[in-house]
Design a protein around this motif. Structure first.
Motif, PDB file in Angstrom:
ATOM      1  N   UNK B  91       0.840  -1.204   0.000  1.00 36.41           N
ATOM      2  CA  UNK B  91       0.000   0.000   0.000  1.00 36.41           C
ATOM      3  C   UNK B  91       0.877   1.258   0.000  1.00 36.41           C
ATOM      4  N   UNK B  92       2.024   1.136  -0.623  1.00 39.20           N
ATOM      5  CA  UNK B  92       2.965   2.259  -0.744  1.00 39.20           C
ATOM      6  C   UNK B  92       2.485   3.185  -1.859  1.00 39.20           C
ATOM      7  N   UNK B  93       3.160   4.309  -2.102  1.00 37.64           N
ATOM      8  CA  UNK B  93       2.799   5.133  -3.258  1.00 37.64           C
ATOM      9  C   UNK B  93       2.939   4.334  -4.560  1.00 37.64           C
ATOM     10  N   UNK B  94       2.139   4.662  -5.578  1.00 35.57           N
ATOM     11  CA  UNK B  94       2.073   3.843  -6.792  1.00 35.57           C
ATOM     12  C   UNK B  94       3.412   3.523  -7.444  1.00 35.57           C
ATOM     13  N   UNK B  95       4.365   4.431  -7.395  1.00 36.51           N
ATOM     14  CA  UNK B  95       5.605   4.151  -8.127  1.00 36.51           C
ATOM     15  C   UNK B  95       6.405   3.001  -7.509  1.00 36.51           C
ATOM     16  N   UNK B  96       6.076   2.620  -6.273  1.00 32.22           N
ATOM     17  CA  UNK B  96       6.760   1.489  -5.641  1.00 32.22           C
ATOM     18  C   UNK B  96       6.016   0.167  -5.824  1.00 32.22           C
ATOM     19  N   UNK B  97       4.789   0.243  -6.353  1.00 29.32           N
ATOM     20  CA  UNK B  97       3.941  -0.955  -6.357  1.00 29.32           C
ATOM     21  C   UNK B  97       4.590  -2.148  -7.045  1.00 29.32           C
ATOM     22  N   UNK B  98       5.077  -1.925  -8.250  1.00 26.47           N
ATOM     23  CA  UNK B  98       5.612  -3.065  -9.002  1.00 26.47           C
ATOM     24  C   UNK B  98       6.863  -3.622  -8.330  1.00 26.47           C
ATOM     25  N   UNK B  99       7.806  -2.761  -8.032  1.00 24.96           N
ATOM     26  CA  UNK B  99       9.069  -3.255  -7.461  1.00 24.96           C
ATOM     27  C   UNK B  99       8.848  -3.969  -6.127  1.00 24.96           C
ATOM     28  N   UNK B 100       8.023  -3.389  -5.280  1.00 23.98           N
ATOM     29  CA  UNK B 100       7.804  -4.024  -3.978  1.00 23.98           C
ATOM     30  C   UNK B 100       7.014  -5.330  -4.124  1.00 23.98           C
ATOM     31  N   UNK B 101       6.066  -5.340  -5.058  1.00 27.77           N
ATOM     32  CA  UNK B 101       5.318  -6.592  -5.292  1.00 27.77           C
ATOM     33  C   UNK B 101       6.273  -7.694  -5.738  1.00 27.77           C
TER      34      UNK B 101
END
Lengths: 365, 366
Positions: B91-101
């Motif tokens: 649930x981080x800011x959108x720009x981190x979504x892919x990398x963190x996933x």
């Protein structure tokens, strides 16, 4: 290019349009300053050098004004904010080396229905029944006291009824027509001291440019003398309403309703701020449905009781066209946009915003 | 690209009666407003146990920990992934979504990623590939699909209640009030767009869920060097058009209206259980309330509970995901399709001098 202009209160109706117009016309570098980051949503349409600072925070303001030659003070808010922001804004401007501060006051310092002959030399009173007027009077006085040190040049503008896209007099009136709460006292025959927002911004630019403006105060308005019905008619016609159906007689007194008292209470404001957006949306939708259901049940086109505010009643009965001769003579001010064109642009914005205007084709360029 | 990872039954990593352990990355607005409360409810029901939380700002993490006292605060995202947990909520800011996933998948965790699942399709594809490679699930947080109201609309449409559709119109938005932490939220690099990428993701997802893929896309917005605050989308679905108007700067009734040849359905945005149905020939307009199959009433936070429970059920029992990541990827594709066709909205209040400069400004993206 004039230099860098900080617009304080850039998320408000006048501030937002000021940033938009200055940015798109390339007249100046613009630095919008807002109190919270979320209020930059609309201005983020532009690649813009924005800052976050509370208008009462001297340190934050000083940092936000750094590198700016001019500050346009367009902060809206309650009476306390209006007054409390004056000193920090002035002192921060001085600390940051700002040359000139343009303060957006209001023709309301003369009251909503000023006597004939009113102009910039007329005495101001701080015992008016409307708190906003007194706050603006106090703000002007405080700014006058502060500017005696000569650290920053100050120009005060007193626009009348500022209307246009995103204003309460345009979008707000459209909402009132739709929800059945719109009214015009005595058919709106009173004089409306209108000032189309772009004309106010034209005056701001002159107040920045004209050296002799320093230390002066100017009333600002549109060229034409118009009535409140004239202001409201294009909106009503665009939405398919008949102004005759919303005319009411002037009320005799203005005891605040339970609803007004509730809305002005601290508890209500706290609740409104605290509830999550979906809950607020749900409550608002529920209230709208309740109102709609009430109207359907009575078969009436308007809500059964319309809350008439003292401010509106006085405005709608105004008999004085405020002059802007001083601005004309000293600043070279002439309204840049005619009232007819201003109405066309305002109705155009209603279409853009998604209102059910007669010619709604909110489309592509 | 394979969606095998979204449907294949997974081996249960824990005993059936034990709560599923999960971790949460990102303690911003969506967590404070919804995920924390949803997780708290699920913990109290014994369905999940929040092992850890992470946010780069310790103060934000501490605020969320106060809501979820049993969770440990991780010092870094890597430390979070080192915790003993089977599911990661991103649930981080959108720009981190892919990398963190992707990092969570590579660490062996199933993932529920808040919308948008990435800021573009290529990032989304990397996420799906990581899920497939690690034989794990990815769900996407398109929370409105959990509402009984939107599910009922889908059922009513499939059942032909209002006949063949003639038109659909949607308005969503108003003054932007989401408590963002910084101005960077309003940048293309941080969020992947403006109002379309934000609430438009929900709206376009519902429309494609109800009607399928559009045949034509027309799109205009008001971005002039930054990200759009207003946009207008026109989608052609077979025999009817859907018009979507989204705004961050002026409120109109937040309403979806579906007009069919035999009646209409209206839905107020974020109303979880109620829709308005009017049938031609009937003098009555009905406000119908719906529940999901279990019959329980649901509020907005319950919808967050349901999307977490859905992933838990998929992990434990191999149930199909109600909103698989492919849905998140499809809506990203549609958002990108809109941006690719972007025109400038007509802004009739602008003066001649502004119009001279507007095209130059509109061509630049921040």
């Amino acid at each position: 290019m004039t230099g860098t202009v900080a617009v304080l209160g850039a998320n408000g109706f006048i501030g937002c349009r000021t940033v938009e117009l200055l940015q798109l016309s390339g007249w100046a570098n613009v630095r919008p300053i807002v109190r919270r980051p979320d209020t930059l949503a609309s201005l983020s349409r532009f690649a813009i050098d924005a800052m976050v600072a509370d208008a009462r925070d001297l340190q934050a303001l000083t940092a936000a004004f750094a590198g700016c030659q001019y500050v346009v003070h367009a902060v809206a808010g309650d009476a306390r904010t209006i007054v409390d922001a004056i000193e920090p804004v002035y002192r921060a401007a001085a600390a940051a080396g700002v040359l000139r501060l343009i303060y957006l006051s209001s023709a309301s310092v003369h009251g909503q229905s000023p006597p004939p002959g009113t102009d910039e030399t007329s005495a101001l009173h701080d015992d008016q029944t409307i708190e906003y007027n007194n706050a603006k009077v106090h703000a002007e006085r405080r700014l006058g006291q502060l500017s005696r040190d000569g650290a920053v040049q100050v120009v005060v503008l007193r626009p009348g009824i500022v209307f246009g896209p995103r204003s309460r007099w345009t979008g707000g009136f459209a909402d009132e027509l739709i929800d059945g709460s719109a009214y015009l006292v005595d058919g709106g025959r009173g004089i409306c001291n209108s000032a189309y927002v772009d004309n106010v911004i034209h005056a701001i630019k002159l107040a920045i440019e004209v050296p002799e403006a320093s230390g002066r105060t100017y009333l600002i308005g549109d060229l034409e003398e118009i009535s409140w019905a004239d202001l409201c008619r294009p909106i009503a016609e665009a939405l398919g309403f008949d102004l005759a159906t919303i005319s009411i007689s002037a009320p005799l007194s203005f005891a605040p309703s339970w609803k007004q008292r509730l809305k002005e209470s601290e508890g209500y404001r706290w609740l409104a701020r605290s509830l999550p957006r979906p809950v607020r949306s749900g409550l608002k939708a529920g209230h709208a449905e309740w109102r709609k259901a009430g109207r359907n049940a009575t078969g009436a086109t308007m809500a059964p009781t319309v809350m008439v505010s003292e401010e509106r009643a006085l405005l709608h009965q105004c008999q004085t066209k405020l002059p802007w001769r001083k601005a004309e003579h000293e600043l070279g001010y002439q309204p840049a946009v005619s009232f007819e064109e201003a109405c066309r642009r305002s109705v155009g914005w209603l279409t853009f915003a998604g209102y059910p205007t007669c010619g709604n084709g909110a489309g592509e360029r | 690209m394979s969606i095998l990872a979204e449907t294949e039954q997974q081996p249960a990593g824990h005993r059936e009666d034990e709560p599923v352990r999960l971790v949460l990355a990102g303690c911003g607005a969506v967590t404070k407003l919804y995920y924390a409360e949803a997780l708290s409810r699920l913990q109290s029901r014994g369905q999940v146990a929040v092992a850890g939380i992470f946010d780069p700002e310790a103060k934000q993490a501490a605020l969320v920990q106060a809501l979820l006292p049993s969770a440990k605060v991780a010092a870094s995202f890597e430390s979070l992934l080192a915790m003993d947990a089977g599911i990661a909520i991103i649930a981080s800011p959108p720009r981190y979504h892919a990398d963190q996933s992707i990092q969570a998948l590579e660490a062996g965790m199933h993932v529920l990623c808040e919308k948008p699942m990435a800021t573009n399709c290529s990032e989304a594809d990397r996420t799906l590939a990581a899920a497939a490679a690690n034989n794990l699930l990815v769900a996407t947080g398109l929370v409105r699909r959990q509402f009984p109201a939107t599910r009922s609309i889908k059922a009513m449409l499939e059942g032909g209640l209002i006949g063949r559709l003639r038109s659909v119109s949607c308005f969503e938005g108003g003054f932007f009030q989401w408590p963002v932490a910084s101005m960077s939220y309003f940048s293309f690099s941080e969020s992947g767009g403006g109002v379309l990428q934000d609430i438009g993701t929900h709206c376009l997802d519902l429309l494609t869920w109800w009607f399928g893929e559009p045949d034509e896309i027309h799109y205009a917005d008001d971005a002039m060097g930054g990200v759009e605050a207003n946009c207008l989308v026109r989608l052609r679905f077979g025999g009817f058009d859907a018009t979507v108007r989204l705004s961050r700067d002026w409120a109109r009734p937040n309403l979806y209206r579906l007009e069919g040849e035999r009646g209409s359905i209206s839905w107020t945005v974020n109303e979880t259980e109620t829709v308005e149905v009017a049938l031609n020939g009937s003098r009555t307009t009905g406000f119908a309330s719906f529940t999901n199959a279990d019959g329980r009433s649901r509020d907005f936070v319950d919808a967050f509970c349901d999307q977490i429970s859905g992933l838990v059920d998929a992990v434990r029992n191999g149930a199909p995901l109600s909103v698989p990541a492919s849905a998140g990827r499809n809506v990203l594709d549609l958002v990108e399709g809109c941006y690719a066709r972007r025109k400038l909205m007509d802004m009739p209040w602008l003066g001649p001098e502004e119009l001279l400069h507007i095209t130059a400004c509109a061509g630049i993206r921040q």
